[in-house]
Write a protein that holds these residues in place. Structure first.
Motif, PDB file in Angstrom:
ATOM      1  N   SER A  14       0.800  -1.238   0.000  1.00  0.00           N
ATOM      2  CA  SER A  14       0.000   0.000   0.000  1.00  0.00           C
ATOM      3  C   SER A  14       0.823   1.274   0.000  1.00  0.00           C
ATOM      4  O   SER A  14       0.325   2.325  -0.408  1.00  0.00           O
ATOM      5  CB  SER A  14      -0.931   0.003   1.221  1.00  0.00           C
ATOM      6  N   GLY A  16       5.113   3.160   0.198  1.00  0.00           N
ATOM      7  CA  GLY A  16       6.570   3.037   0.140  1.00  0.00           C
ATOM      8  C   GLY A  16       7.081   2.119  -0.963  1.00  0.00           C
ATOM      9  O   GLY A  16       6.625   2.175  -2.108  1.00  0.00           O
ATOM     10  N   SER A  64       0.033  -9.526   7.900  1.00  0.00           N
ATOM     11  CA  SER A  64       1.012 -10.596   7.671  1.00  0.00           C
ATOM     12  C   SER A  64       1.327 -11.401   8.935  1.00  0.00           C
ATOM     13  O   SER A  64       1.905 -12.481   8.850  1.00  0.00           O
ATOM     14  CB  SER A  64       2.312 -10.023   7.104  1.00  0.00           C
ATOM     15  N   GLY A  92       6.947  -5.251   6.090  1.00  0.00           N
ATOM     16  CA  GLY A  92       7.987  -5.310   7.112  1.00  0.00           C
ATOM     17  C   GLY A  92       7.822  -4.158   8.078  1.00  0.00           C
ATOM     18  O   GLY A  92       7.258  -3.111   7.720  1.00  0.00           O
ATOM     19  N   VAL A 113       5.834 -10.615  11.493  1.00  0.00           N
ATOM     20  CA  VAL A 113       5.617  -9.917  10.208  1.00  0.00           C
ATOM     21  C   VAL A 113       6.823 -10.109   9.280  1.00  0.00           C
ATOM     22  O   VAL A 113       6.668 -10.470   8.108  1.00  0.00           O
ATOM     23  CB  VAL A 113       5.355  -8.409  10.435  1.00  0.00           C
ATOM     24  N   GLY A 139      14.601  -7.755   1.873  1.00  0.00           N
ATOM     25  CA  GLY A 139      15.371  -7.851   3.110  1.00  0.00           C
ATOM     26  C   GLY A 139      15.876  -6.473   3.495  1.00  0.00           C
ATOM     27  O   GLY A 139      15.136  -5.486   3.425  1.00  0.00           O
ATOM     28  N   GLY A 185      19.353  -0.306   1.288  1.00  0.00           N
ATOM     29  CA  GLY A 185      19.805   0.567   2.363  1.00  0.00           C
ATOM     30  C   GLY A 185      18.710   1.593   2.570  1.00  0.00           C
ATOM     31  O   GLY A 185      17.577   1.393   2.118  1.00  0.00           O
ATOM     32  N   MET A 191       8.743   4.787   6.638  1.00  0.00           N
ATOM     33  CA  MET A 191       9.520   4.044   7.634  1.00  0.00           C
ATOM     34  C   MET A 191      10.763   4.805   8.085  1.00  0.00           C
ATOM     35  O   MET A 191      11.181   4.705   9.232  1.00  0.00           O
ATOM     36  CB  MET A 191       9.925   2.676   7.060  1.00  0.00           C
TER      37      MET A 191
HETATM   38  N1  LIG Z   1      12.711   2.248   3.761  1.00  0.00           N
HETATM   39  C1  LIG Z   1      13.914   1.726   3.958  1.00  0.00           C
HETATM   40  O1  LIG Z   1      14.904   2.446   4.147  1.00  0.00           O
HETATM   41  C2  LIG Z   1      14.125   0.237   3.936  1.00  0.00           C
HETATM   42  C3  LIG Z   1      15.430  -0.244   3.920  1.00  0.00           C
HETATM   43  C4  LIG Z   1      15.660  -1.608   3.896  1.00  0.00           C
HETATM   44  C5  LIG Z   1      14.584  -2.474   3.884  1.00  0.00           C
HETATM   45  N2  LIG Z   1      13.317  -1.987   3.898  1.00  0.00           N
HETATM   46  C6  LIG Z   1      12.216  -2.961   3.882  1.00  0.00           C
HETATM   47  O2  LIG Z   1      11.382  -2.677   2.780  1.00  0.00           O
HETATM   48  C7  LIG Z   1      10.046  -3.038   3.100  1.00  0.00           C
HETATM   49  C8  LIG Z   1       9.138  -1.848   2.865  1.00  0.00           C
HETATM   50  O3  LIG Z   1       9.597  -0.755   3.630  1.00  0.00           O
HETATM   51  P1  LIG Z   1       9.016   0.715   3.473  1.00  0.00           P
HETATM   52  O4  LIG Z   1      10.093   1.631   3.854  1.00  0.00           O
HETATM   53  O5  LIG Z   1       8.350   0.855   2.167  1.00  0.00           O
HETATM   54  O6  LIG Z   1       7.951   0.691   4.669  1.00  0.00           O
HETATM   55  P2  LIG Z   1       6.615   1.528   4.895  1.00  0.00           P
HETATM   56  O7  LIG Z   1       6.684   2.804   4.154  1.00  0.00           O
HETATM   57  O8  LIG Z   1       6.435   1.535   6.357  1.00  0.00           O
HETATM   58  O9  LIG Z   1       5.495   0.589   4.203  1.00  0.00           O
HETATM   59  C9  LIG Z   1       5.323  -0.709   4.711  1.00  0.00           C
HETATM   60  C10 LIG Z   1       4.324  -1.463   3.872  1.00  0.00           C
HETATM   61  O10 LIG Z   1       4.183  -2.775   4.435  1.00  0.00           O
HETATM   62  C11 LIG Z   1       2.856  -2.935   4.874  1.00  0.00           C
HETATM   63  N3  LIG Z   1       2.787  -3.652   6.130  1.00  0.00           N
HETATM   64  C12 LIG Z   1       3.406  -3.352   7.290  1.00  0.00           C
HETATM   65  N4  LIG Z   1       3.061  -4.230   8.234  1.00  0.00           N
HETATM   66  C13 LIG Z   1       2.216  -5.102   7.653  1.00  0.00           C
HETATM   67  C14 LIG Z   1       1.513  -6.236   8.107  1.00  0.00           C
HETATM   68  N5  LIG Z   1       1.579  -6.655   9.384  1.00  0.00           N
HETATM   69  N6  LIG Z   1       0.726  -6.902   7.236  1.00  0.00           N
HETATM   70  C15 LIG Z   1       0.612  -6.486   5.955  1.00  0.00           C
HETATM   71  N7  LIG Z   1       1.254  -5.420   5.467  1.00  0.00           N
HETATM   72  C16 LIG Z   1       2.042  -4.736   6.311  1.00  0.00           C
HETATM   73  C17 LIG Z   1       2.286  -1.539   5.053  1.00  0.00           C
HETATM   74  O11 LIG Z   1       0.867  -1.619   4.989  1.00  0.00           O
HETATM   75  P3  LIG Z   1      -0.052  -0.498   5.726  1.00  0.00           P
HETATM   76  O12 LIG Z   1       0.073   0.707   4.860  1.00  0.00           O
HETATM   77  O13 LIG Z   1      -1.427  -1.043   5.746  1.00  0.00           O
HETATM   78  O14 LIG Z   1       0.518  -0.281   7.076  1.00  0.00           O
HETATM   79  C18 LIG Z   1       2.959  -0.814   3.894  1.00  0.00           C
HETATM   80  O15 LIG Z   1       2.314  -1.091   2.668  1.00  0.00           O
HETATM   81  C19 LIG Z   1      10.074  -3.520   4.552  1.00  0.00           C
HETATM   82  O16 LIG Z   1      10.185  -4.926   4.561  1.00  0.00           O
HETATM   83  C20 LIG Z   1      11.326  -2.891   5.089  1.00  0.00           C
HETATM   84  O17 LIG Z   1      11.838  -3.601   6.183  1.00  0.00           O
HETATM   85  C21 LIG Z   1      13.058  -0.651   3.926  1.00  0.00           C
END
Ligand SMILES: NC(=O)c1ccc[n+]([C@@H]2O[C@H](COP(=O)([O-])OP(=O)(O)OC[C@H]3O[C@@H](n4cnc5c(N)ncnc54)[C@H](OP(=O)(O)O)[C@@H]3O)[C@@H](O)[C@H]2O)c1
Length: 242
Positions: A14, A16, A64, A92, A113, A139, A185, A191
């Motif tokens: 949804s 990011g 999740s 995540g 999750v 990851g 990264g 997030m």
């Molecule tokens: N941003 C970074 O710098 C970064 C770096 C390395 C890895 N990552 C990884 O990349 C992934 C996405 O990160 P992001 O930065 O895009 O995060 P984000 O902006 O917080 O978005 C997270 C997404 O995951 C969904 N989500 C969270 N908890 C959930 C659950 N329990 N069940 C189903 N959906 C869930 C959220 O849905 P809702 O909108 O409904 O909450 C949202 O669509 C994650 O796995 C994160 O660990 C991110």
């Protein structure tokens, strides 16, 4: 004759990075189902944007951490589109705290999750995936180099994903399905909103990444040119973990 459209399922799509991947796969011609935990309005809005690419979209509420909800969402996506060619495990959560302050409930939620939900979603999707299928996990570069106080649990979950991917690559190879892991990264999303300025200086390229840059790598992994790659963890972090 038109080639039938591929179907992609983005778990946590949804906002990011997941939203950027969903849009990119739609742009590349796939019908897209996506799950979300609470951001219903954003998920529905994104579904509309996906359909502007001439494909179909389906937004499904599924936490999740809840095995039954996850299973039901995968079944709904498969029933609507007939099969699942690409599954992206993006959902995540991040919590940073020292071990002395880290609550057990938060620990369990992150494991549920970030690790258990990833495994269960793949398990649910596999019966619907034909040979040539692609599994892509999201990851983190913290699996390679943590380097940030309080990130041990987050790094642990992402390290688990990287190792899970290696094991599943062996199990899925006889079915002609590949699985690879993207390790971003810092990327500019909700997030990381409160840490972007802090981390910028730790990155050799002196900037954070954009969700579209992760989506580009996911598109490659989802496509035919990555067919010989499986079990890999690809770090994309501006050189941060070097
Ligand atoms: N941003 C970074 O710098 C970064 C770096 C390395 C890895 N990552 C990884 O990349 C992934 C996405 O990160 P992001 O930065 O895009 O995060 P984000 O902006 O917080 O978005 C997270 C997404 O995951 C969904 N989500 C969270 N908890 C959930 C659950 N329990 N069940 C189903 N959906 C869930 C959220 O849905 P809702 O909108 O409904 O909450 C949202 O669509 C994650 O796995 C994160 O660990 C991110």
């Amino acid at each position: 004759m038109n080639t039938p459209k591929k179907t992609a399922l983005v778990i946590g799509g949804s906002r990011g990075i997941g939203a950027a991947i969903a849009l990119r796969l739609a742009r590349d011609g796939a019908n897209v189902a996506l799950t979300y935990a609470s951001a219903a309005a954003k998920a529905e809005q994104l579904a509309g944007a996906i359909e502007e690419h001439g494909v179909q979209a389906l937004a499904l509420k599924a936490d999740s951490a809840n095995a039954a909800e996850l299973q039901a969402a995968v079944e709904q996506a498969a029933a609507r589109f007939g099969r699942i060619d690409i599954v992206v495990l993006n959902a995540g959560i991040l919590h940073i705290a020292d071990i002395a302050e880290f609550g057990i409930e938060t620990l369990d939620r992150m494991l549920d999750v970030n690790v258990r939900g990833v495994y269960l979603a793949i398990k649910a999707a596999l019966p619907h995936m034909p040979p040539g299928g692609r599994v892509i996990t999201i990851g983190s570069n913290t699996a390679v180099r943590s380097g940030h106080p309080g990130s041990s649990v987050y790094a642990m979950t992402k390290g688990a994903v990287a190792v899970m991917v290696k094991g599943l690559a062996v199990d899925l190879a006889p079915r002609g399905i590949t699985i690879n892991n993207i390790q971003p990264g810092p990327i500019e999303t909700d997030m990381t909103a409160d840490m972007i300025e802090l981390v910028k200086d730790w990155i050799p390229l002196k900037r954070v990444g954009q969700p579209s840059e992760i989506a580009g790598l996911a598109a490659y992994l989802a496509g035919p040119e990555s067919g010989y790659m499986t079990g890999a963890s690809l770090t994309i972090d501006g050189g941060m973990s070097l």
